[in-house]
Design a protein around this motif. Structure first.
Motif, mmCIF file in Angstrom:
data_model
loop_
_atom_site.group_PDB
_atom_site.id
_atom_site.type_symbol
_atom_site.label_atom_id
_atom_site.label_comp_id
_atom_site.label_asym_id
_atom_site.label_seq_id
_atom_site.Cartn_x
_atom_site.Cartn_y
_atom_site.Cartn_z
ATOM 1 N N LEU A 191 0.869 -1.182 0.000
ATOM 2 C CA LEU A 191 0.000 0.000 0.000
ATOM 3 C C LEU A 191 0.903 1.228 0.000
ATOM 4 N N PRO A 192 1.443 1.590 -1.172
ATOM 5 C CA PRO A 192 2.416 2.682 -1.231
ATOM 6 C C PRO A 192 1.763 4.041 -1.004
ATOM 7 N N GLN A 193 2.614 5.063 -0.948
ATOM 8 C CA GLN A 193 2.134 6.430 -0.785
ATOM 9 C C GLN A 193 1.182 6.773 -1.924
ATOM 10 N N GLN A 194 0.150 7.543 -1.633
ATOM 11 C CA GLN A 194 -0.901 7.815 -2.605
ATOM 12 C C GLN A 194 -1.050 9.313 -2.815
ATOM 13 N N LEU A 195 -0.412 9.825 -3.842
ATOM 14 C CA LEU A 195 -0.533 11.223 -4.192
ATOM 15 C C LEU A 195 -0.163 11.390 -5.646
ATOM 16 N N HIS A 196 -0.490 12.551 -6.212
ATOM 17 C CA HIS A 196 -0.101 12.849 -7.580
ATOM 18 C C HIS A 196 0.149 14.340 -7.731
ATOM 19 N N LEU A 197 0.829 14.718 -8.796
ATOM 20 C CA LEU A 197 1.115 16.119 -9.068
ATOM 21 C C LEU A 197 0.075 16.698 -10.015
ATOM 22 N N ASP A 198 -0.322 17.937 -9.769
ATOM 23 C CA ASP A 198 -1.101 18.727 -10.711
ATOM 24 C C ASP A 198 -0.147 19.720 -11.347
ATOM 25 N N VAL A 199 -0.179 19.816 -12.671
ATOM 26 C CA VAL A 199 0.689 20.718 -13.405
ATOM 27 C C VAL A 199 -0.178 21.754 -14.108
ATOM 28 N N ARG A 200 0.012 23.022 -13.774
ATOM 29 C CA ARG A 200 -0.769 24.117 -14.359
ATOM 30 C C ARG A 200 -0.257 24.401 -15.766
ATOM 31 N N VAL A 201 -1.168 24.473 -16.723
ATOM 32 C CA VAL A 201 -0.815 24.766 -18.120
ATOM 33 C C VAL A 201 -1.765 25.833 -18.667
ATOM 34 N N HIS A 202 -1.309 26.522 -19.704
ATOM 35 C CA HIS A 202 -2.158 27.546 -20.321
ATOM 36 C C HIS A 202 -3.077 26.944 -21.375
ATOM 37 N N GLU A 203 -2.617 25.910 -22.072
ATOM 38 C CA GLU A 203 -3.375 25.319 -23.171
ATOM 39 C C GLU A 203 -3.364 23.798 -23.034
ATOM 40 N N LEU A 204 -4.508 23.218 -22.654
ATOM 41 C CA LEU A 204 -4.573 21.772 -22.401
ATOM 42 C C LEU A 204 -4.200 20.940 -23.625
ATOM 43 N N ASP A 205 -4.720 21.280 -24.784
ATOM 44 C CA ASP A 205 -4.445 20.469 -25.977
ATOM 45 C C ASP A 205 -2.957 20.453 -26.312
ATOM 46 N N LEU A 206 -2.326 21.611 -26.272
ATOM 47 C CA LEU A 206 -0.898 21.696 -26.567
ATOM 48 C C LEU A 206 -0.085 20.940 -25.522
ATOM 49 N N ALA A 207 -0.402 21.138 -24.235
ATOM 50 C CA ALA A 207 0.333 20.456 -23.167
ATOM 51 C C ALA A 207 0.147 18.946 -23.262
ATOM 52 N N GLU A 208 -1.058 18.511 -23.608
ATOM 53 C CA GLU A 208 -1.289 17.067 -23.760
ATOM 54 C C GLU A 208 -0.393 16.497 -24.849
ATOM 55 N N ALA A 209 -0.338 17.147 -25.985
ATOM 56 C CA ALA A 209 0.527 16.667 -27.072
ATOM 57 C C ALA A 209 1.986 16.605 -26.620
ATOM 58 N N GLN A 210 2.417 17.606 -25.865
ATOM 59 C CA GLN A 210 3.805 17.645 -25.414
ATOM 60 C C GLN A 210 4.117 16.531 -24.418
ATOM 61 N N VAL A 211 3.226 16.272 -23.448
ATOM 62 C CA VAL A 211 3.527 15.216 -22.476
ATOM 63 C C VAL A 211 3.443 13.837 -23.106
ATOM 64 N N THR A 253 4.354 13.170 -26.145
ATOM 65 C CA THR A 253 5.637 13.064 -26.844
ATOM 66 C C THR A 253 6.757 12.680 -25.882
ATOM 67 N N LEU A 254 6.662 13.165 -24.640
ATOM 68 C CA LEU A 254 7.680 12.844 -23.634
ATOM 69 C C LEU A 254 7.564 11.418 -23.097
ATOM 70 N N GLY A 255 6.459 10.730 -23.405
ATOM 71 C CA GLY A 255 6.291 9.354 -22.941
ATOM 72 C C GLY A 255 5.146 9.130 -21.986
ATOM 73 N N ALA A 256 4.339 10.151 -21.717
ATOM 74 C CA ALA A 256 3.164 9.973 -20.850
ATOM 75 C C ALA A 256 2.084 9.183 -21.591
ATOM 76 N N THR A 257 1.177 8.620 -20.811
ATOM 77 C CA THR A 257 0.031 7.885 -21.352
ATOM 78 C C THR A 257 -1.240 8.564 -20.868
ATOM 79 N N SER A 258 -2.138 8.849 -21.805
ATOM 80 C CA SER A 258 -3.410 9.458 -21.417
ATOM 81 C C SER A 258 -4.292 8.421 -20.743
ATOM 82 N N MET A 259 -4.950 8.828 -19.670
ATOM 83 C CA MET A 259 -5.916 7.953 -18.997
ATOM 84 C C MET A 259 -7.329 8.180 -19.548
#
Length: 120
Positions: free
Chosen positions: A69-89, A91-97
């Motif tokens: 039962l590991p630690q349970q938390l996550h980061l929120d990252v503030r962005v100006h443009e969701l669509d652009l930030a989604e494309a960028q993350v 590209t970095l290797g993130a997976t959309s949920m």
């Protein structure tokens, strides 16, 4: 830079009481509170990085230092443009949920830790 740190979110059974504890511990103030009690945010000011507390049904607390039962938390990252930030993350290797709302989206980082992009 894709975005800036918005909040660290801690899962818990009672956001109000946990937020009160950390308000006293850290000298922060309440900057956001959902009327249904499911979400509380504390910080130095509404426009600064914060600690947020999210109500989780059936919450099981972490057991330090065990991995069951590991630690349970996550980061929120503030962005100006969701669509652009989604494309960028992505590209970095993130997976959309494929989860979120018009103001935020949920992703997994390369090691499968969740984080959210939050529109500002």
């Amino acid at each position: 830079m894709i975005g800036s740190w918005h909040a660290t979110v801690i899962d818990c059974p009672d956001p109000d009481s946990l937020a009160s504890f950390y308000e006293s511990l850290l000298g922060m103030i309440r900057v956001e509170h959902e009327p249904d009690g499911s979400w509380v945010t504390i910080g130095d000011a509404p426009d600064r990085p914060a600690l947020a507390f999210a109500q989780v049904t059936g919450y099981a607390p972490p057991q330090w230092p065990g991995p069951d039962l590991p630690q349970q938390l996550h980061l929120d990252v503030r962005v100006h443009e969701l669509d652009l930030a989604e494309a960028q993350v992505l590209t970095l290797g993130a997976t959309s949920m494929d989860s979120g709302s018009p103001s935020f989206r949920v992703f997994l980082g390369p090691a499968l830790h969740p984080f959210c992009l939050v529109a500002w």
